[in-house]
Design a protein around this motif. Sequence first.
Motif, PDB file in Angstrom:
ATOM      1  N   SER B  30       0.838  -1.191   0.000  1.00 36.81           N
ATOM      2  CA  SER B  30       0.000   0.000   0.000  1.00 36.81           C
ATOM      3  C   SER B  30       0.875   1.243   0.000  1.00 36.81           C
ATOM      4  O   SER B  30       0.575   2.239  -0.661  1.00 36.81           O
ATOM      5  N   ASN B  31       1.941   1.191   0.756  1.00 35.67           N
ATOM      6  CA  ASN B  31       2.876   2.304   0.813  1.00 35.67           C
ATOM      7  C   ASN B  31       4.191   1.787   1.368  1.00 35.67           C
ATOM      8  O   ASN B  31       4.257   0.681   1.917  1.00 35.67           O
ATOM      9  N   GLN B  33       7.848   3.182   3.504  1.00 34.50           N
ATOM     10  CA  GLN B  33       8.517   4.262   4.216  1.00 34.50           C
ATOM     11  C   GLN B  33      10.011   3.952   4.278  1.00 34.50           C
ATOM     12  O   GLN B  33      10.411   2.787   4.212  1.00 34.50           O
ATOM     13  N   TYR B  35      13.569   4.872   6.595  1.00 32.42           N
ATOM     14  CA  TYR B  35      14.106   5.365   7.861  1.00 32.42           C
ATOM     15  C   TYR B  35      15.623   5.327   7.828  1.00 32.42           C
ATOM     16  O   TYR B  35      16.231   4.506   7.135  1.00 32.42           O
ATOM     17  N   PHE B  45      12.324   8.734  10.733  1.00 29.43           N
ATOM     18  CA  PHE B  45      11.505   8.703   9.514  1.00 29.43           C
ATOM     19  C   PHE B  45      12.082   9.668   8.485  1.00 29.43           C
ATOM     20  O   PHE B  45      12.355  10.836   8.784  1.00 29.43           O
ATOM     21  N   GLN B  48       7.740   8.819   2.998  1.00 30.61           N
ATOM     22  CA  GLN B  48       6.868   7.725   2.594  1.00 30.61           C
ATOM     23  C   GLN B  48       6.522   7.877   1.118  1.00 30.61           C
ATOM     24  O   GLN B  48       6.437   8.988   0.597  1.00 30.61           O
ATOM     25  N   VAL B  50       3.673   6.502  -1.775  1.00 31.71           N
ATOM     26  CA  VAL B  50       2.329   5.934  -1.806  1.00 31.71           C
ATOM     27  C   VAL B  50       1.908   5.521  -3.211  1.00 31.71           C
ATOM     28  O   VAL B  50       1.270   4.491  -3.408  1.00 31.71           O
ATOM     29  N   GLY B  99      -6.764   0.692   8.285  1.00 34.08           N
ATOM     30  CA  GLY B  99      -6.282   0.912   9.637  1.00 34.08           C
ATOM     31  C   GLY B  99      -5.573  -0.260  10.257  1.00 34.08           C
ATOM     32  O   GLY B  99      -5.485  -0.328  11.473  1.00 34.08           O
ATOM     33  N   TYR B 101      -2.402  -0.991   9.863  1.00 37.46           N
ATOM     34  CA  TYR B 101      -1.175  -0.323  10.260  1.00 37.46           C
ATOM     35  C   TYR B 101      -0.057  -1.279  10.640  1.00 37.46           C
ATOM     36  O   TYR B 101       0.777  -0.945  11.472  1.00 37.46           O
ATOM     37  N   LEU B 103       3.325  -2.903   9.928  1.00 37.97           N
ATOM     38  CA  LEU B 103       4.483  -2.599   9.114  1.00 37.97           C
ATOM     39  C   LEU B 103       5.476  -3.738   9.145  1.00 37.97           C
ATOM     40  O   LEU B 103       5.735  -4.310  10.207  1.00 37.97           O
ATOM     41  N   THR B 104       6.068  -4.041   7.993  1.00 37.15           N
ATOM     42  CA  THR B 104       7.160  -4.999   7.931  1.00 37.15           C
ATOM     43  C   THR B 104       8.407  -4.276   7.448  1.00 37.15           C
ATOM     44  O   THR B 104       8.404  -3.664   6.377  1.00 37.15           O
TER      45      THR B 104
END
Lengths: 116, 115
Positions: B30-31, B33, B35, B45, B48, B50, B99, B101, B103-104
């Motif tokens: 889905s998106n 990120q 770091y 962070f 991101q 998308v 929602g 949420y 993350l991997t």
Amino acid sequence: EAQVTQNPRYLITVTGKKLTVTCSQNMNHEYMSWYRQDPGLGLRQIYYSMNVEVTDKGDVPEGYKVSRKEKRNFPLILESPSPNQTSLYFCASSPRLALPGWETQYFGPGTRLLVL
Amino acid sequence: GQQVMQIPQYQHVQEGEDFTTYCNSSTTLSNIQWYKQRPGGHPVFLIQLVKSGEVKKQKRLTFQFGEAKKNSSLHITATQTTDVGTYFCAGEEKGSGAGSYQLTFGKGTKLSVIP
């Protein structure tokens, strides 16, 4: 100052002795999460919470509990710690998401745990 | 479950050389990120992504998200000693539910910069 705080920062304990690592954020964020970081394995999500009283399992929840009674606090509980839970733990928080993307996720300074 | 592979694991570069790290997901994201974690520090962070094919730049850093939303890259132009650290990608699986949420993270690429 906007921040995520964790306590303690360092902890040495023995197998089976219950412990709690506290996490608190002062940014009124809805989302909070716990991660563990191990050499060669990177960051793995333990539990996360989308809001007060709403928690869900991440990738490695076994042996951990969490609670979210207040928006600002998200403690991580190890009921009976074992040596394989020796790790570096990070708490993180983020404001409400504008799906499908994310707002900035802020990490705490980390808690280094050694279980003997 | 979802897996995010990140390569290389380590990269040593001479100051001024370019650096690239790649992430590949086993599932459509889905998106994603990115770091950065300095030695002894916590993840910070960066950005991101998308949209399919999205490219974003932050000064010397260029981030790309693949057309199929299964891969991503971070490219640093003309590295500096301040770029030292470990760079992680983290993906949220598409269709994991509104929602969720979850993350991997990839295992990270540790960048060393030789002055």
